[in-house]
Design a protein around this motif. Structure first.
Motif, PDB file in Angstrom:
ATOM      1  N   GLY A 115      46.500  -2.563  -9.391  1.00 47.14           N
ATOM      2  CA  GLY A 115      45.917  -1.251  -9.697  1.00 47.14           C
ATOM      3  C   GLY A 115      44.718  -1.017  -8.796  1.00 47.14           C
ATOM      4  O   GLY A 115      44.600  -1.601  -7.715  1.00 47.14           O
ATOM      5  N   TYR A 116      43.816  -0.167  -9.234  1.00 48.19           N
ATOM      6  CA  TYR A 116      42.635   0.180  -8.428  1.00 48.19           C
ATOM      7  C   TYR A 116      41.854  -1.083  -8.061  1.00 48.19           C
ATOM      8  O   TYR A 116      41.491  -1.299  -6.902  1.00 48.19           O
ATOM      9  N   VAL A 117      41.598  -1.912  -9.049  1.00 47.00           N
ATOM     10  CA  VAL A 117      40.778  -3.104  -8.802  1.00 47.00           C
ATOM     11  C   VAL A 117      41.570  -4.160  -8.034  1.00 47.00           C
ATOM     12  O   VAL A 117      41.093  -4.717  -7.042  1.00 47.00           O
ATOM     13  N   ASP A 150      52.580  -7.808  -9.542  1.00 47.60           N
ATOM     14  CA  ASP A 150      52.463  -6.796 -10.594  1.00 47.60           C
ATOM     15  C   ASP A 150      53.782  -6.758 -11.347  1.00 47.60           C
ATOM     16  O   ASP A 150      54.840  -6.968 -10.766  1.00 47.60           O
ATOM     17  N   ARG A 151      53.689  -6.447 -12.641  1.00 47.01           N
ATOM     18  CA  ARG A 151      54.938  -6.394 -13.425  1.00 47.01           C
ATOM     19  C   ARG A 151      55.716  -5.109 -13.153  1.00 47.01           C
ATOM     20  O   ARG A 151      56.879  -4.993 -13.494  1.00 47.01           O
ATOM     21  N   ARG A 208      56.279  -0.144  -8.389  1.00 43.95           N
ATOM     22  CA  ARG A 208      55.000  -0.130  -7.675  1.00 43.95           C
ATOM     23  C   ARG A 208      55.023  -1.155  -6.544  1.00 43.95           C
ATOM     24  O   ARG A 208      54.601  -0.887  -5.421  1.00 43.95           O
ATOM     25  N   VAL A 232      44.215  -6.817 -14.466  1.00 45.56           N
ATOM     26  CA  VAL A 232      45.121  -5.938 -15.211  1.00 45.56           C
ATOM     27  C   VAL A 232      44.301  -5.018 -16.111  1.00 45.56           C
ATOM     28  O   VAL A 232      43.109  -5.244 -16.340  1.00 45.56           O
ATOM     29  N   ASP A 233      44.953  -3.990 -16.611  1.00 40.58           N
ATOM     30  CA  ASP A 233      44.245  -2.992 -17.401  1.00 40.58           C
ATOM     31  C   ASP A 233      43.842  -3.524 -18.775  1.00 40.58           C
ATOM     32  O   ASP A 233      44.561  -4.326 -19.382  1.00 40.58           O
ATOM     33  N   THR A 234      42.679  -3.059 -19.229  1.00 41.48           N
ATOM     34  CA  THR A 234      42.214  -3.400 -20.589  1.00 41.48           C
ATOM     35  C   THR A 234      41.815  -2.084 -21.258  1.00 41.48           C
ATOM     36  O   THR A 234      40.630  -1.802 -21.432  1.00 41.48           O
ATOM     37  N   THR A 274      37.820  -6.007 -17.265  1.00 44.85           N
ATOM     38  CA  THR A 274      36.652  -5.906 -18.140  1.00 44.85           C
ATOM     39  C   THR A 274      37.068  -6.303 -19.556  1.00 44.85           C
ATOM     40  O   THR A 274      37.903  -5.640 -20.180  1.00 44.85           O
ATOM     41  N   GLU A 295      33.932  -6.580 -12.104  1.00 45.74           N
ATOM     42  CA  GLU A 295      34.090  -5.680 -10.958  1.00 45.74           C
ATOM     43  C   GLU A 295      33.224  -4.434 -11.151  1.00 45.74           C
ATOM     44  O   GLU A 295      33.182  -3.878 -12.231  1.00 45.74           O
ATOM     45  N   GLU A 313      36.020   4.060  -8.196  1.00 45.27           N
ATOM     46  CA  GLU A 313      37.188   4.713  -7.612  1.00 45.27           C
ATOM     47  C   GLU A 313      36.690   5.789  -6.662  1.00 45.27           C
ATOM     48  O   GLU A 313      35.692   6.449  -6.931  1.00 45.27           O
ATOM     49  N   CYS A 342      36.605   3.836 -16.953  1.00 47.70           N
ATOM     50  CA  CYS A 342      35.721   2.721 -17.319  1.00 47.70           C
ATOM     51  C   CYS A 342      34.637   3.070 -18.333  1.00 47.70           C
ATOM     52  O   CYS A 342      34.576   2.472 -19.400  1.00 47.70           O
ATOM     53  N   LYS A 378      35.700   3.795 -22.116  1.00 46.48           N
ATOM     54  CA  LYS A 378      36.306   2.687 -22.861  1.00 46.48           C
ATOM     55  C   LYS A 378      35.359   1.499 -22.970  1.00 46.48           C
ATOM     56  O   LYS A 378      35.345   0.785 -23.971  1.00 46.48           O
ATOM     57  N   ARG A 386      42.177   9.653 -15.988  1.00 45.06           N
ATOM     58  CA  ARG A 386      41.849   9.023 -17.266  1.00 45.06           C
ATOM     59  C   ARG A 386      40.499   9.546 -17.776  1.00 45.06           C
ATOM     60  O   ARG A 386      39.511   9.522 -17.059  1.00 45.06           O
TER      61      ARG A 386
HETATM   62  P1  NAD Z   1      45.116  -0.102 -13.374  1.00 48.59           P
HETATM   63  O1  NAD Z   1      45.665   0.471 -14.621  1.00 48.59           O
HETATM   64  O2  NAD Z   1      44.899   0.773 -12.190  1.00 48.59           O
HETATM   65  O3  NAD Z   1      46.016  -1.315 -12.871  1.00 48.59           O
HETATM   66  C1  NAD Z   1      46.424  -2.349 -13.683  1.00 48.59           C
HETATM   67  C2  NAD Z   1      47.665  -2.968 -13.069  1.00 48.59           C
HETATM   68  O4  NAD Z   1      47.969  -4.145 -13.815  1.00 48.59           O
HETATM   69  C3  NAD Z   1      48.908  -2.066 -13.131  1.00 48.59           C
HETATM   70  O5  NAD Z   1      49.493  -1.971 -11.863  1.00 48.59           O
HETATM   71  C4  NAD Z   1      49.817  -2.777 -14.133  1.00 48.59           C
HETATM   72  O6  NAD Z   1      51.195  -2.622 -13.845  1.00 48.59           O
HETATM   73  C5  NAD Z   1      49.388  -4.216 -13.961  1.00 48.59           C
HETATM   74  N1  NAD Z   1      49.700  -5.085 -15.107  1.00 48.59           N
HETATM   75  C6  NAD Z   1      49.452  -4.844 -16.416  1.00 48.59           C
HETATM   76  N2  NAD Z   1      49.871  -5.873 -17.150  1.00 48.59           N
HETATM   77  C7  NAD Z   1      50.401  -6.785 -16.308  1.00 48.59           C
HETATM   78  C8  NAD Z   1      50.999  -8.051 -16.464  1.00 48.59           C
HETATM   79  N3  NAD Z   1      51.139  -8.577 -17.676  1.00 48.59           N
HETATM   80  N4  NAD Z   1      51.411  -8.706 -15.372  1.00 48.59           N
HETATM   81  C9  NAD Z   1      51.278  -8.166 -14.137  1.00 48.59           C
HETATM   82  N5  NAD Z   1      50.735  -6.965 -13.911  1.00 48.59           N
HETATM   83  C10 NAD Z   1      50.290  -6.284 -14.988  1.00 48.59           C
HETATM   84  O7  NAD Z   1      43.742  -0.797 -13.808  1.00 48.59           O
HETATM   85  P2  NAD Z   1      42.370  -0.834 -12.978  1.00 48.59           P
HETATM   86  O8  NAD Z   1      41.737   0.514 -13.015  1.00 48.59           O
HETATM   87  O9  NAD Z   1      42.588  -1.521 -11.707  1.00 48.59           O
HETATM   88  O10 NAD Z   1      41.497  -1.760 -13.939  1.00 48.59           O
HETATM   89  C11 NAD Z   1      41.751  -3.142 -14.071  1.00 48.59           C
HETATM   90  C12 NAD Z   1      40.588  -3.762 -14.838  1.00 48.59           C
HETATM   91  O11 NAD Z   1      39.389  -3.625 -14.055  1.00 48.59           O
HETATM   92  C13 NAD Z   1      40.295  -3.090 -16.166  1.00 48.59           C
HETATM   93  O12 NAD Z   1      39.865  -4.048 -17.082  1.00 48.59           O
HETATM   94  C14 NAD Z   1      39.143  -2.147 -15.838  1.00 48.59           C
HETATM   95  O13 NAD Z   1      38.320  -1.904 -16.946  1.00 48.59           O
HETATM   96  C15 NAD Z   1      38.387  -2.941 -14.796  1.00 48.59           C
HETATM   97  N6  NAD Z   1      37.625  -2.114 -13.862  1.00 48.59           N
HETATM   98  C16 NAD Z   1      38.166  -0.974 -13.356  1.00 48.59           C
HETATM   99  C17 NAD Z   1      37.437  -0.223 -12.442  1.00 48.59           C
HETATM  100  C18 NAD Z   1      37.978   1.055 -11.909  1.00 48.59           C
HETATM  101  O14 NAD Z   1      37.202   1.830 -11.312  1.00 48.59           O
HETATM  102  N7  NAD Z   1      39.258   1.350 -12.057  1.00 48.59           N
HETATM  103  C19 NAD Z   1      36.161  -0.628 -12.052  1.00 48.59           C
HETATM  104  C20 NAD Z   1      35.656  -1.825 -12.568  1.00 48.59           C
HETATM  105  C21 NAD Z   1      36.394  -2.563 -13.468  1.00 48.59           C
END
Ligand code: NAD
Length: 460
Positions: A13-15, A34-35, A39, A90-92, A135, A167, A171, A291, A294, A356
């Motif tokens: 994902g983004y991170v 990634d699952r 993607r 992964v997403d939380t 997170t 992190e 974005e 972020c 949540k 989001r």
């Molecule tokens: P996202 O939703 O963009 O990406 C998450 C990825 O994880 C997806 O591609 C999903 O398919 C994959 N995934 C989920 N479960 C999986 C599994 N069991 N096995 C393999 N892949 C799996 O999420 P994000 O925005 O990158 O955020 C990730 C984490 O980083 C979160 O906890 C978020 O709070 C934290 N974070 C995000 C940002 C931000 O700006 N987006 C900044 C700092 C911290």
């Protein structure tokens, strides 16, 4: 450990993608899994799953140079056997009760545990470092250790060390933030793991990697080592502070409206104080995104019975800012029923297509419930917004959105909105030609001069 590391990143994902692409760029060999197989297929053939400036270029360089690869979850076993460090990214998301939903982290931990128990991983010479970037609530690192152990059938398989590496990237500037961070925070109970993480990040800490980006003056990036729970708390406290800062200036903006002061002048004046700083002092529709909302909800959920009056107020002020958009529209249009309102910018902030917790969605829903029709424009998030909110008409040109609109709201301050041809906008709109500037991005005098009924936030 020194030099080039073998790195795994779970979650593209983004991170995960920014982390993987940047670690490959500084010389490590990185595999992202990634699952989401679709993607992964897209990434392998150069199709980005979302809009993030600079990401595509860095990924394509990594792929071409053989330092970056992508795989489905089937690739995780090999990584657990061979990688020095595996990042979890992964997403939380926010669970129903506000607390962080850890199901994705738990699933990954279980998979890592299972793979650690396999003979290939048992033959590892060094313990696998599992660095968590997702997170998670304070205490999440211990939970991660337990989940990996459970996955491994109760033991530690080939051995692992858990690290919290929160992190802070934003974005829209994820690549820049990963290569030129304000600080790197790493928490662990293991000195060995902390040293390895320092070696991994060495090129970033020393700013010694090649770059065409406009770098900051070359000073070493602070590398903060601490215990697991403090690292986790640093992440939540940082986001809570940022949200509070925005809510604070919004409260000041509302007082500015009562007194005739201009919040832009006030923000500039207070931001020059080094104890305060100029960033995150922009009044308007408030914070959103994947972020801040949540993470604050999760922090309040962690507090349980304990009171969090400051966080509660931060959230309440933010909710009120969304309502103030509607209030300003009602003041200008008297009734919203049957009116057409253009929403300029739909993503939760510029330079991303992430919707989001975007203010635009809340405002569009409110307009719908009040009998107004909303038409939205965004340079990159339009298609996704149309899917998310069927009541929102989405167009692909700002002036098409403005045509026939009684009012417009600047929801996201894309550069394009700042450079809007206000005369053309006024000519296309219908009376009363209200412009609610939800980001204080437009010059009020220019808007009024063009014949628009300008309403900013805290602009006297
Ligand atoms: P996202 O939703 O963009 O990406 C998450 C990825 O994880 C997806 O591609 C999903 O398919 C994959 N995934 C989920 N479960 C999986 C599994 N069991 N096995 C393999 N892949 C799996 O999420 P994000 O925005 O990158 O955020 C990730 C984490 O980083 C979160 O906890 C978020 O709070 C934290 N974070 C995000 C940002 C931000 O700006 N987006 C900044 C700092 C911290």
């Amino acid at each position: 450990m020194t030099g080039s590391f073998r790195v795994g990143v779970v979650g593209a994902g983004y991170v995960g993608l920014a982390t993987g692409a940047c670690l490959a760029h500084i010389g490590h060999k990185v595999a992202c899994v990634d699952r989401d197989e679709e993607r992964v297929r897209g990434l392998v053939s150069g199709v980005m799953p979302f809009y993030e400036p600079g990401l595509e270029e860095l990924i394509s360089r990594g792929l071409r140079g053989g330092r970056l690869s992508f795989a489905g979850l089937a690739g995780l076993g090999g990584l657990v056997a061979e990688a020095d460090v595996i990042f979890i990214a992964v997403d939380t998301p926010q669970g129903e009760d506000g607390s962080a939903d850890l199901s994705s982290v738990t699933a990954v931990a279980g998979e890592i545990g299972r793979a650690l128990a396999e003979p290939e991983a048992r033959a590892r010479e060094r313990p696998l470092i599992v660095a968590n970037k997702s997170t998670v609530p304070v205490g999440g690192g211990d939970y991660l250790s337990v989940s990996i152990r459970e996955g491994a059938g109760g033991g530690g398989g080939g051995g692992f060390l858990v690290v919290s590496n929160p992190e802070f990237l934003r974005e829209g500037s994820a690549i820049y933030d990963s290569l030129f961070p304000d600080r790197i925070v790493v928490g662990s109970d293991s000195r060995q793991a902390l040293d390895a993480m320092r070696a991994l990040y060495e090129p970033v800490i020393e700013q010694s990697f090649p770059t065409e980006l406009d770098p900051r003056p070359k000073v070493a990036v602070p590398f903060v080592t601490t215990d697991l729970v403090s690292a986790e708390m640093i992440k939540y406290a940082a986001n809570a502070f940022l949200a509070t800062k925005v809510s604070f200036i919004n409260e000041v903006a509302n007082l500015c409206e009562l007194t005739g002061a201009d919040v832009l002048e006030v923000g500039y004046g207070i931001g020059l104080d080094e104890r305060i700083g100029p960033r995150f002092l922009n009044a308007g529709v408030g914070w959103g995104g994947s972020c801040l909302p949540k993470d604050i909800a999760a922090l309040r959920a962690v507090a349980g019975e304990h009171e969090t009056p400051l966080l509660d107020a931060t959230v309440a002020v933010n909710e009120r800012q969304r309502e103030r958009v509607i209030l300003k529209l009602e003041q200008a249009l008297h009734s919203l029923r049957g009116k057409r309102v253009a929403l300029l910018g739909l993503s939760f902030k510029p330079n991303t297509d992430d919707l989001r917790e975007a203010a635009s969605l809340e405002i569009a829903s409110a307009l719908d419930s009040l009998g107004a029709s909303a038409v939205g424009y965004d340079p990159v998030a339009g298609k996704a917004a149309a899917k998310r909110l069927p009541s929102l008409e989405v167009v692909f040109d700002p002036y098409e959105a403005l045509a026939g609109a009684h009012a417009a709201v600047v929801v996201t301050e894309w550069e394009e909105m700042r450079g809007l041809d206000l005369g053309r906008a006024a000519a296309l709109m219908q009376e009363p030609r209200a412009l609610v500037d939800g980001r204080n991005a437009i010059d009020p005098a220019a808007a009024l001069g063009a014949g628009l009924l300008y309403r900013g936030f805290g602009r006297g």
